[in-house]
Design a protein around this motif. Sequence first.
Motif, PDB file in Angstrom:
ATOM      1  N   HIS A 195      -5.008   4.939   3.424  1.00  0.00           N
ATOM      2  CA  HIS A 195      -4.600   4.282   2.180  1.00  0.00           C
ATOM      3  C   HIS A 195      -5.730   4.148   1.160  1.00  0.00           C
ATOM      4  O   HIS A 195      -5.515   3.585   0.079  1.00  0.00           O
ATOM      5  CB  HIS A 195      -4.032   2.896   2.505  1.00  0.00           C
TER       6      HIS A 195
ATOM      7  N   HIS B 240       0.830  -1.198   0.000  1.00  0.00           N
ATOM      8  CA  HIS B 240       0.000   0.000   0.000  1.00  0.00           C
ATOM      9  C   HIS B 240       0.869   1.254   0.000  1.00  0.00           C
ATOM     10  O   HIS B 240       2.036   1.213   0.388  1.00  0.00           O
ATOM     11  CB  HIS B 240      -0.900   0.011   1.235  1.00  0.00           C
TER      12      HIS B 240
ATOM     13  N   ALA C 206      -8.124   2.159   1.183  1.00  0.00           N
ATOM     14  CA  ALA C 206      -8.156   0.726   0.880  1.00  0.00           C
ATOM     15  C   ALA C 206      -8.762  -0.024   2.058  1.00  0.00           C
ATOM     16  O   ALA C 206      -8.621   0.388   3.212  1.00  0.00           O
ATOM     17  CB  ALA C 206      -6.749   0.200   0.592  1.00  0.00           C
TER      18      ALA C 206
ATOM     19  N   THR D 114       4.371   3.167   4.861  1.00  0.00           N
ATOM     20  CA  THR D 114       3.778   3.322   3.530  1.00  0.00           C
ATOM     21  C   THR D 114       3.914   4.739   2.982  1.00  0.00           C
ATOM     22  O   THR D 114       3.421   5.037   1.905  1.00  0.00           O
ATOM     23  CB  THR D 114       2.283   2.940   3.585  1.00  0.00           C
TER      24      THR D 114
ATOM     25  N   PHE E 122      -3.655  -5.889   5.460  1.00  0.00           N
ATOM     26  CA  PHE E 122      -2.389  -5.235   5.748  1.00  0.00           C
ATOM     27  C   PHE E 122      -1.508  -6.176   6.553  1.00  0.00           C
ATOM     28  O   PHE E 122      -1.994  -6.940   7.392  1.00  0.00           O
ATOM     29  CB  PHE E 122      -2.608  -3.951   6.559  1.00  0.00           C
TER      30      PHE E 122
END
Length: 488
Positions: free
Chosen positions: A240, A149, A242, A304, A246
């Motif tokens: 993210h 990510h 999303a 990230t 993770f």
Amino acid sequence: MIKEQYEDLKMKRELRKNLIALKQELKEEQIRQEMLALLDGDYSVFTQLLEDSEPKVRKNAAIVLGRLKEDENVIPLYEAYKRETQLFVKSDYLSALADLDCSSCRQELEQRLKELEQYQPRIEEEKHIRKELAALRKLAGKGNPHKRHRFQGYDHTWEVILSTGRKYQNLTAEQIKGGRITILNSGVRLVTSHIMPVLNIPTYHELLFPLNVRRISGNPQETAKALADSNLLEILKKAHHAEDDFYFRLGIVGSKSLEERSNFIKKCAFALEKETGGKLKNSISDYELEIREGQFLPLIKLYTFENQRFSYRKNVVASSIRPEQAALIARLAKPYMSREAQVLDPFCGVGTMLIERDRVCPAGKMYGIDIFGEAIIKARENTRLANKEVYYINRDFFKFTHKYLFDEIITNMPGRGKKSKGEHDQFYGAFFQKTEELLKKEGKMFIYSDEKNFIKKQLRLHKGFTLCQEYSMDEKDNYYLFIIEKVD
């Protein structure tokens, strides 16, 4: 020796003893090649032992087959894995398959992984299921690496903590433009809708996101539930854009022993996977976030970000100073620096001190010297990536000469290493004598050192230097920054 062990195994003599000895010897490539020549393509002695009645014989036979690294053993190992009834052995079959081409059975392995991620083990099963899951993920990742990510939440409002240590929180806070700032014991708490500029502040150690959990028990399962019920998944989704899985690492801060922490982490991380329905997956290496669970406030660190604050620092050596520490040194020393100064670092390492010095106050010509050739090579690349210009010289500083004197000397002093205390004292004496030859009158030295007493001694002996300022650079008062002026 391996020939005798092989003959004993064929005759079914001392199976466990010979397998254990053989698996250790096969760690060496030369022994592996000798064993392959001895076997001449016939692995039946070991594949047959995968059906032995003794679980530990099956376990060690699998490990030996894995260390032979021959792909034709994939099917026997996988079939043995499927029929294995002892949980403590199953992960060893998977570890044996790790160095082999498992494409023929990868689909089935991935299906097994999905099933195991949904399985709720009994307490006595948990340890072995954790090991099997970790091994399955490693195998599945070889054929289908997980998606990495990237932080997308630059337009959101965030609460973050910038860790700084207990001495220079205000120096970091002064660099923040806008937002709500609170000075903490060891950092700065910030609420901001402009996180991008914060990422470029060079003097904090880490940027951490606090979780809305105020009290966590010492029980791994209860801790996992509290973390799962917090805003942890919400932060990841918001950061993210999303909602998929993770990979995380769990760290524990506190007074527990190393063994206690290790056991707690394993149990808590496994429970957290279950509590989040597999949205979080534990990983010891390729993780995207780190969860810090401590006595007071759980925090997460994201890996990230496209963090550019030290993007130039591609290369390091063992003795390299942390870049945020070099940046802090440069900012503390800035009032004593001069623009366009001629600057020398006599123990430059990979160039971090010179680069950070130039970032706070543009210098003229900069020279870096180091006796370690690899450091000079790495310094040149780092400096090119920083878009700076430094003249690097691979030489012993005490043999260095120059046609003009320098305005400034900045350096991270070498550690004592194998030198005795007396030898290190002499080293500092030689350093002051040499810098006296190279520094202009009213020139400045910025010295980062863990030898306060040696510095003070040399200042008493060398009347041509005067101490302008000193800063303790860590909570334990081990390291100091000395700002020294040449007065004569």
